[in-house]
Design a protein around this motif. Structure first.
Motif, short mmCIF file in Angstrom:
data_model
loop_
_atom_site.label_atom_id
_atom_site.label_comp_id
_atom_site.label_asym_id
_atom_site.label_seq_id
_atom_site.Cartn_x
_atom_site.Cartn_y
_atom_site.Cartn_z
N ILE A 1 1.44 -10.31 -8.02
CA ILE A 1 1.41 -8.89 -7.66
C ILE A 1 2.81 -8.30 -7.76
CG2 ILE A 1 1.03 -7.30 -5.74
CD1 ILE A 1 -1.34 -9.10 -4.93
N LEU A 2 3.80 -9.03 -7.30
CA LEU A 2 5.17 -8.55 -7.36
C LEU A 2 5.64 -8.38 -8.81
CD1 LEU A 2 7.47 -7.83 -5.45
CD2 LEU A 2 8.30 -10.16 -5.73
N GLN A 3 5.28 -9.32 -9.66
CA GLN A 3 5.63 -9.22 -11.08
C GLN A 3 4.98 -7.99 -11.71
OE1 GLN A 3 4.47 -12.70 -13.29
NE2 GLN A 3 5.28 -11.92 -15.21
N ALA A 4 3.72 -7.75 -11.42
CA ALA A 4 3.02 -6.58 -11.96
C ALA A 4 3.59 -5.29 -11.40
CB ALA A 4 1.53 -6.68 -11.64
N LEU A 5 3.93 -5.28 -10.11
CA LEU A 5 4.51 -4.09 -9.48
C LEU A 5 5.85 -3.74 -10.11
CD1 LEU A 5 4.51 -1.94 -7.23
CD2 LEU A 5 5.59 -3.65 -5.75
N ASN A 6 6.70 -4.74 -10.30
CA ASN A 6 8.01 -4.48 -10.91
C ASN A 6 7.88 -4.03 -12.37
OD1 ASN A 6 9.62 -4.90 -8.64
ND2 ASN A 6 9.67 -7.10 -8.97
N MET A 7 6.89 -4.55 -13.08
CA MET A 7 6.64 -4.09 -14.46
C MET A 7 6.22 -2.63 -14.45
SD MET A 7 4.63 -7.41 -15.97
CE MET A 7 4.21 -6.72 -17.55
N LEU A 8 5.36 -2.26 -13.52
CA LEU A 8 4.89 -0.88 -13.39
C LEU A 8 6.05 0.06 -13.04
CD1 LEU A 8 2.34 0.98 -13.33
CD2 LEU A 8 2.27 0.54 -10.86
N LEU A 9 6.91 -0.37 -12.13
CA LEU A 9 8.07 0.44 -11.73
C LEU A 9 9.04 0.63 -12.89
CD1 LEU A 9 8.72 -1.03 -8.19
CD2 LEU A 9 7.97 1.29 -8.72
N ARG A 10 9.28 -0.45 -13.66
CA ARG A 10 10.16 -0.34 -14.82
C ARG A 10 9.60 0.62 -15.85
NH1 ARG A 10 9.97 -5.76 -16.41
NH2 ARG A 10 10.10 -6.61 -14.35
N ASP B 1 0.83 -1.20 0.00
CA ASP B 1 0.00 0.00 0.00
C ASP B 1 0.87 1.26 0.00
OD1 ASP B 1 -2.57 1.18 -0.02
OD2 ASP B 1 -2.41 1.59 2.13
N GLU B 2 1.94 1.25 0.79
CA GLU B 2 2.86 2.40 0.84
C GLU B 2 3.50 2.64 -0.53
OE1 GLU B 2 5.76 1.87 3.91
OE2 GLU B 2 4.23 1.49 5.42
N ILE B 3 3.95 1.58 -1.17
CA ILE B 3 4.61 1.71 -2.48
C ILE B 3 3.64 2.26 -3.52
CG2 ILE B 3 5.67 0.42 -4.38
CD1 ILE B 3 6.71 -1.56 -2.20
N LEU B 4 2.42 1.70 -3.56
CA LEU B 4 1.44 2.14 -4.55
C LEU B 4 1.00 3.59 -4.28
CD1 LEU B 4 -0.72 -1.07 -5.01
CD2 LEU B 4 1.01 -0.13 -6.55
N ASN B 5 0.85 3.97 -3.01
CA ASN B 5 0.50 5.36 -2.70
C ASN B 5 1.62 6.31 -3.11
OD1 ASN B 5 -2.05 4.84 -1.68
ND2 ASN B 5 -1.32 4.60 0.41
N GLU B 6 2.86 5.91 -2.87
CA GLU B 6 4.01 6.73 -3.25
C GLU B 6 4.07 6.94 -4.77
OE1 GLU B 6 8.74 5.94 -3.32
OE2 GLU B 6 7.77 5.67 -1.36
N GLU C 1 10.57 -8.11 0.70
CA GLU C 1 10.52 -6.66 0.95
C GLU C 1 9.10 -6.13 0.94
OE1 GLU C 1 14.70 -5.20 -1.01
OE2 GLU C 1 13.03 -5.60 -2.36
N VAL C 2 8.21 -6.78 0.22
CA VAL C 2 6.85 -6.26 0.06
C VAL C 2 5.85 -6.97 0.98
CG1 VAL C 2 4.97 -5.90 -1.59
CG2 VAL C 2 7.34 -5.62 -2.32
N PHE C 3 6.01 -8.27 1.13
CA PHE C 3 5.04 -9.05 1.90
C PHE C 3 5.70 -9.59 3.17
CE2 PHE C 3 3.69 -9.40 -2.52
CZ PHE C 3 2.37 -8.99 -2.42
N GLU C 4 4.92 -9.62 4.24
CA GLU C 4 5.41 -10.22 5.49
C GLU C 4 5.41 -11.72 5.34
OE1 GLU C 4 3.04 -8.88 8.72
OE2 GLU C 4 3.29 -6.78 8.19
N GLN D 1 13.91 -2.83 -8.14
CA GLN D 1 13.07 -4.01 -8.28
C GLN D 1 12.90 -4.64 -6.90
OE1 GLN D 1 11.85 -5.31 -11.56
NE2 GLN D 1 12.17 -3.13 -11.64
N TYR D 2 11.67 -4.85 -6.49
CA TYR D 2 11.38 -5.41 -5.17
C TYR D 2 11.41 -6.92 -5.19
CZ TYR D 2 10.01 -0.83 -3.47
OH TYR D 2 10.01 0.48 -3.09
#
Length: 79
Positions: A49-58, A5-10, A75-78, A70-71
């Motif tokens: 979710i991690l794959q999609a997040l890293n694609m979005l960041l790239r 949530d923090e990453i997506l809000n940022e 780092e993202v999930f407990e 790249q997360y």
């Protein structure tokens, strides 16, 4: 608030932005549940979710000519 949530809000990104990256495998309900973090998220869902997040960041890094972080799942999930 979860790390996801923090990453997506940022980034100013929505759940839909992640779903657009992997529309066949990922849905809004999966992203929302992971973002809330009330229950453990299955590893398969975490990977999607991690794959999609890293694609979005790239994609954002290329548009802004920046280096991209790249997360990893830890780092993202407990765990």
């Amino acid at each position: 608030m979860t790390k996801l949530d923090e990453i997506l809000n940022e980034l100013g990104a929505t759940n839909h932005a992640l779903v657009e990256k992997l529309p066949v495998n990922l849905n809004h309900k999966m992203v929302q549940k992971a973002r809330l973090g009330k229950k453990p998220v299955p590893k398969h869902t975490q990977n999607l979710i991690l794959q999609a997040l890293n694609m979005l960041l790239r994609e954002k890094a290329v548009a802004e000519d920046k280096d991209v972080k790249q997360y990893k799942r830890e780092e993202v999930f407990e765990l």
